[in-house]
Design an enzyme around this catalytic site. Structure first.
Site, PDB file in Angstrom:
ATOM      1  N   THR A  24       2.906 -31.325 -19.217  1.00 10.20           N
ATOM      2  CA  THR A  24       1.529 -31.416 -19.723  1.00 10.20           C
ATOM      3  C   THR A  24       1.256 -32.894 -19.897  1.00 10.20           C
ATOM      4  OG1 THR A  24       2.096 -31.350 -22.077  1.00 10.20           O
ATOM      5  CG2 THR A  24       1.676 -29.222 -21.008  1.00 10.20           C
ATOM      6  N   GLN A  77     -33.035 -25.777   5.907  1.00  3.80           N
ATOM      7  CA  GLN A  77     -32.257 -25.864   7.151  1.00  3.80           C
ATOM      8  C   GLN A  77     -30.901 -26.528   6.904  1.00  3.80           C
ATOM      9  OE1 GLN A  77     -33.832 -27.201  11.137  1.00  3.80           O
ATOM     10  NE2 GLN A  77     -33.008 -29.148  10.409  1.00  3.80           N
ATOM     11  N   ASN A  84       4.568 -40.071   5.379  1.00  2.38           N
ATOM     12  CA  ASN A  84       3.396 -39.826   4.535  1.00  2.38           C
ATOM     13  C   ASN A  84       2.975 -38.361   4.564  1.00  2.38           C
ATOM     14  OD1 ASN A  84       3.202 -42.518   3.768  1.00  2.38           O
ATOM     15  ND2 ASN A  84       1.961 -43.036   5.559  1.00  2.38           N
ATOM     16  N   TYR A 132     -40.237 -19.797   2.497  1.00  2.00           N
ATOM     17  CA  TYR A 132     -39.381 -20.683   3.287  1.00  2.00           C
ATOM     18  C   TYR A 132     -39.913 -22.110   3.291  1.00  2.00           C
ATOM     19  CZ  TYR A 132     -36.722 -22.731   7.067  1.00  2.00           C
ATOM     20  OH  TYR A 132     -35.903 -23.555   7.792  1.00  2.00           O
ATOM     21  N   LYS A 181       7.843 -45.319   6.685  1.00  2.00           N
ATOM     22  CA  LYS A 181       6.967 -44.402   5.970  1.00  2.00           C
ATOM     23  C   LYS A 181       6.987 -42.962   6.473  1.00  2.00           C
ATOM     24  CE  LYS A 181       4.669 -45.187   2.625  1.00  2.00           C
ATOM     25  NZ  LYS A 181       3.296 -45.338   2.686  1.00  2.00           N
ATOM     26  N   ASN A 198     -37.517 -16.295  10.007  1.00  2.00           N
ATOM     27  CA  ASN A 198     -36.934 -16.348   8.661  1.00  2.00           C
ATOM     28  C   ASN A 198     -35.974 -15.201   8.378  1.00  2.00           C
ATOM     29  OD1 ASN A 198     -38.408 -18.627   8.302  1.00  2.00           O
ATOM     30  ND2 ASN A 198     -39.953 -17.722   6.972  1.00  2.00           N
ATOM     31  N   LYS A 203     -27.362 -24.708   6.091  1.00  2.00           N
ATOM     32  CA  LYS A 203     -26.532 -24.040   7.098  1.00  2.00           C
ATOM     33  C   LYS A 203     -25.253 -24.828   7.374  1.00  2.00           C
ATOM     34  CE  LYS A 203     -28.829 -22.518  10.735  1.00  2.00           C
ATOM     35  NZ  LYS A 203     -29.542 -22.887  11.983  1.00  2.00           N
ATOM     36  N   SER A 260       3.170 -44.800   9.371  1.00  2.00           N
ATOM     37  CA  SER A 260       2.291 -45.936   9.141  1.00  2.00           C
ATOM     38  C   SER A 260       2.250 -46.785  10.398  1.00  2.00           C
ATOM     39  CB  SER A 260       2.855 -46.757   7.986  1.00  2.00           C
ATOM     40  OG  SER A 260       2.455 -48.103   8.075  1.00  2.00           O
ATOM     41  N   GLU A 315      -2.658 -34.693   1.409  1.00  2.00           N
ATOM     42  CA  GLU A 315      -3.809 -35.503   0.985  1.00  2.00           C
ATOM     43  C   GLU A 315      -5.119 -34.920   1.507  1.00  2.00           C
ATOM     44  OE1 GLU A 315      -1.664 -39.047   2.528  1.00  2.00           O
ATOM     45  OE2 GLU A 315      -2.537 -40.054   0.785  1.00  2.00           O
TER      46      GLU A 315
END
Lengths: 391, 391, 391, 391
Positions: D152, D320, D283, D315, D281, D109, D323, D275, D288
């Site tokens: 805005t 686990q 892209n 613990y 295309k 631990n 992590k 594409s 993204e």
């Protein structure tokens, strides 16, 4: 009348749909918005947009609103749209032309951030103080220091004590307080002058309002002042979630330790509730609500993330929803930290039950170390001791 | 007076802390709880726990409460704990000894589930009906069928049309409705007789209350009836989130299509709001709030998960928090589906802007297919066409 | 070579950044993508885009890839971009010009949905079968039917039994299966022909591929076929979360019931783990991992929501991330349902410990009912009994 | 061989179920675990548990493992359970009895927390450095300072500039860095000596290991050292989410600004993808994926919360799972901050498109201020200007 009144009416359903329940939260901002507006008015005075007389009248008007609100006589309704609209409308009704001058050199966008910053600073500082009281109550409670088993995987592991147990919460709260302090720092900045997020064509004297409002810093980029709003709210809610996770651990432990099977602690019946059907029941609802409040704050974190993610720069109305999430998290955490103090003060330990649970296997790791001190390697000592305790 | 009144008072702070704002949501359950209680009273009558006269008096008393509540004269307060307590107390005050008999053979646990099931069925069916109206409004709107570009990666891709665009929402709502229908099915079950989650020492005639309340099925395992509560609420909120994600896509598209740069659609000014500082602004707040409402429902989903996960079997007070999450999701979705209808009905297309955006590269994939029909392999035709469009 | 190869290279860092770990999940899709491509090839044959011979060659090539993959000889790497690219490149290498014809009348967008639908249907059906086996194992286990206390608020409440306890999970799994069945239905639709989300300039014979691939329905709106992808994945993950919440309750109960303090159940040591330092420890890690797996699936739900919310219509690369979330949820749930069977089969009850916990107060509610049957009102009987049990 | 080997084998399915994919993440911890173990060995030497010679042998053995791992020759497999087990087993194989001594006065631990703290400190500091480079790249990019409209509600609002736009991210990253600094502070503490969470029966010289490992502080409460693990991981992931939200805003803006309709910016084709079906295309997948990575980190936050909430002290194996959530967040954020630099450096502005979008209404708020400077009240000036811009 709306701030943006242009001679036609907003569709009533659209009004209700967009305002939602936001006006209920705005009620709690009235005081802070008035304070922020006083700061803004003084800046307008300094810059010559208000005469001394006008500035004085506006400040007096705003103070009057604060006192009305405290008496429950300044209520925001759904058709008011928000507290900012209502406050300007009220000033204009009372002061005539002077009231119409207050909104120069600001936008609702920087105005609401100013009010929220003041609100957040005040409330987060209050939570810090209550955490401090809770730590003191725990410190006092741990002085008896009864031995009890420590658990891992919910199985008896090694010897622990009530002092170590209380101490773990005191220590974690100390760290949680640092997260809150950072959230306070993020709110300790004057957003006034950032306007709608793009500032103004000339320099606004925002050091004046900063000083008036007690902000340590002023914003340096108008768009950042706007875009950082949801992010700083997320930081505050994260810090509150850290506090609630500490209390969740405290409540989860106590729910286990107050079962009939463990019996390590109990609370007086006045802090417990009963069942509608089982007359014997003594339920620890205060602990269950405390335990579940971490989930409430987490849901608020999710809300702020969800409504602000994937949006382009500049104010988007979506962000209105973060206000409720922030305020609800603050209220939930404040209530929980206070209730935790009451619980700590009323908690009765049953040291004999703790002692009974300190069965021999709890000392197995100690036996290993004794063998090690006699010259065995750790791993061999471990395996030798394991045999003794294997069932 | 609490249902579990035993001669001492619950600490006031503990009372406020545990009840929270739950009582506000209980206000909306009063009607459904009274209906459920009438069903329960009839079962008590059938089983001989109430005389015919007593049963009649209780049912009349409960109907009276429904009508009081509709007039705003039956208000739940925080110290009432919840609507169930207030209703029993009211009956006892009005009917004396008879009122004290209503809670035999039930617990607040099965009682609240009965009320929530009735509430959920009613509201989810209402949402289904509104979705149906929205689909009809979209069907009507798509009849003009203007050509427009279809986008992928937010870049112009291939030819599309307003008919295809509206049609995509009609189709998704059809599927979302199936998720709602399943959530209704989960609520179409009589929980009465499951008591606190462990039933009763003898058979309770819950088919009587099931019939009275219009439930298609009765529970078959008392503990499951209890443990399934948060799970069925999660299912309902998931179904509502699916609806909101469809509307989120609709609103996200429209926020893009109503920019000055796209200009494909607009809404009348009465459905738009203004800015406190920029007089030219015409803001689509109704679309922004609709877009953000998916986040609200997602946060509610998170809340139900968070407070119910990692808890052992049987009622735990934590689950109280799921009620607000369920009700808020229902109200948010209902309002959004209604507002979507208004938006669809008022949406004005600008076909000339759409046409202007149908630039030659939108037809590149068609050119590839033409080459394929002339004998080229697809991939060679693709590469040949790519050269033509490369900048 | 990329499908969209146009004579220049994608920046290596951009390639690694966009592909991420997606290629690892694509490895598991190879089989399903080949099956889907066979369906597509047959449609191309039917429409005259492939000669009989070409169609046969392509189908044979695809079957060969399936068998290579099963032998671990068809490995997708990060620079392959995805399985679709690698499969077409492999076909072209093997079949020359014929291979370059396979991608006519489809896009990677409908192609990946076809593969995912086939994968999802297969895996969700497998999970349904494993749930069925788990229900049978529980049915068998409950036949001993030992009395045990039922708990509410983690306090002893009323008499229960191992039969009632196991039965609650059997019942909840029955309902969870309905949610999975709906998720299967959402995947039982042929997306082929929807192309990039905007279909093709002429009618594609997608009933041919639907029949080949065993899909019950075909899509009716090309854009919906595309936009529904993340939504159907969310539905699947929601259904899996419902299953995991049932298992979370099961594991949470057992973590409590296997403590030294409760001692109601135990598992053989071969299913438990030890401590690196405490030789006596017998830890129920299998239960802890099962308990925590609901959190894993919830996080996947959050992920699908988060990356797909607030995006306009049409494919956006963001959605690539939902694949890992879906697959990880399926694998986690499948493993958990299987492990639950092993746990049920190996669980040893300690009926004497259960009996010892059936202390007199567990029967208090029964005493109340006895008084009611003697003529007391329920509430008076409750209060009388409460006095007896008050400490 | 497991650390807790006691003469029987763990069920293979239970082993696979509990280890899951954790071992893959442990691979990345090998280096840090070895470093931490060297610190621990030196403390054991200081306390007399190891002779100088033994200490030297162990330290050399650990360094050898680090170099093996860097060459890809020290691979953790699922049946190894974790890196800690494999490392001790390797030492024992190489050093015989000496190797069996390394685990005295520690538990897995505190060992895993030591390794995670070192890993987190190193990686979070690396992210801070990359953020700094990103800020510099933005600073350089903003020097051209083209005028552009500020938005805005996604509608043109007021004049802005590329300098203000870049500046907003520089400013937000400055604040995000403070959140990361706090997360580093939480990891800058020596957990060694806290053992399984309950310390040891005597004082362990953890200042020795603290100094060796460069930790600024040592833990003061053994249980807190354990319970704080998931909480500090949550803090780190929150800080990373703040960074990702800044980059999400950056990517969301650019996705809009690179549409054909806006056309404010573009990236070279080498940073874009194509594409499979539409040859024209270009892209912006890099944007993204950057945009969606905030969702990935949010899902990890959800995971850490979900698996650690509602658990008692000490613990629990559930943890686990945190992590992977921590490491994945770190890797995702690091990759995103690096890619953002490349994007900034390659971004090409189209100032003429920006200029074209600066239509007259963008200056409406300025006109209001001009009227104010001529003596009108703000609100009257606003309404007068509104009329001019009303359509």
């Amino acid at each position: 009348m709306k701030l943006w009144e242009k001679g036609y009416s907003l569709d009533k359903e659209a009004e209700a749909f967009t305002a939602g329940k936001d006006y209920l939260y705005d009620q709690k901002l009235v005081e802070y918005d008035c304070i922020a507006s006083i700061g803004h008015a003084k800046m307008l005075g300094e810059m010559g947009y208000l005469t001394k007389k006008e500035c004085k009248a506006i400040c007096a008007g705003l103070k009057k609103i604060i006192s009305l609100e405290k008496k429950g006589k300044f209520n925001i309704t759904q058709s008011d749209e928000d507290c900012h609209t209502k406050i300007e409308a009220h000033l204009t009704k009372k002061l005539g032309q002077t009231g119409k001058k207050i909104h120069a050199l600001r936008s609702r966008n920087d105005q609401v951030i100013a009010a929220l910053n003041l609100y957040s600073k005040a409330k987060l500082n209050q939570i810090l103080a209550e955490i401090n009281s809770l730590q003191k109550a725990m410190k006092k409670a741990d002085s008896k220091n009864f031995p009890m088993p420590g658990y891992t995987h919910m199985q008896r592991a090694m010897p622990s004590s009530t002092k170590m147990w209380f101490g773990s919460f005191i220590e974690m709260l100390k760290k949680d307080s640092k997260a809150i302090a950072l959230a306070i720092e993020f709110n300790d900045e004057n957003p006034l002058g950032s306007g709608a997020g793009y500032g103004f064509p000339f320099k606004v004297k925002n050091h004046v309002s900063a000083k008036q409002l007690g902000f340590k810093a002023t914003h340096t980029n108008a768009l950042a002042a706007q875009n950082f709003r949801a992010k700083k709210e997320l930081s505050a809610v994260h810090a509150l979630l850290e506090v609630m996770l500490t209390l969740n651990k405290f409540a989860s432990d106590l729910m286990l330790f107050t079962t009939a099977e463990f019996g390590f602690f109990e609370l007086p019946k006045e802090l417990c509730t009963g069942s509608s059907i089982m007359p014997q029941k003594k339920n620890y609802d205060v602990l269950e609500i405390m335990r579940s409040n971490s989930g409430i704050v987490f849901a608020n974190y999710s809300k702020i993330f969800a409504v602000s993610n994937n949006l382009p720069s500049g104010y988007n109305r979506d962000v209105q929803h973060t206000k409720a999430a922030l305020m609800d998290s603050i209220e939930t955490t404040l209530a929980s930290v206070k209730m935790a103090q009451k619980i700590v003060k009323n908690l009765k330990a049953n040291p004999e039950n703790m002692k009974r649970a300190l069965t021999p296997e709890v000392y197995a790791a100690e036996e290993v170390l004794k063998l090690v001190s006699k010259g065995e390697t750790f791993r061999d000592a471990y395996r030798k001791t394991a045999k003794k305790f294997s069932k």
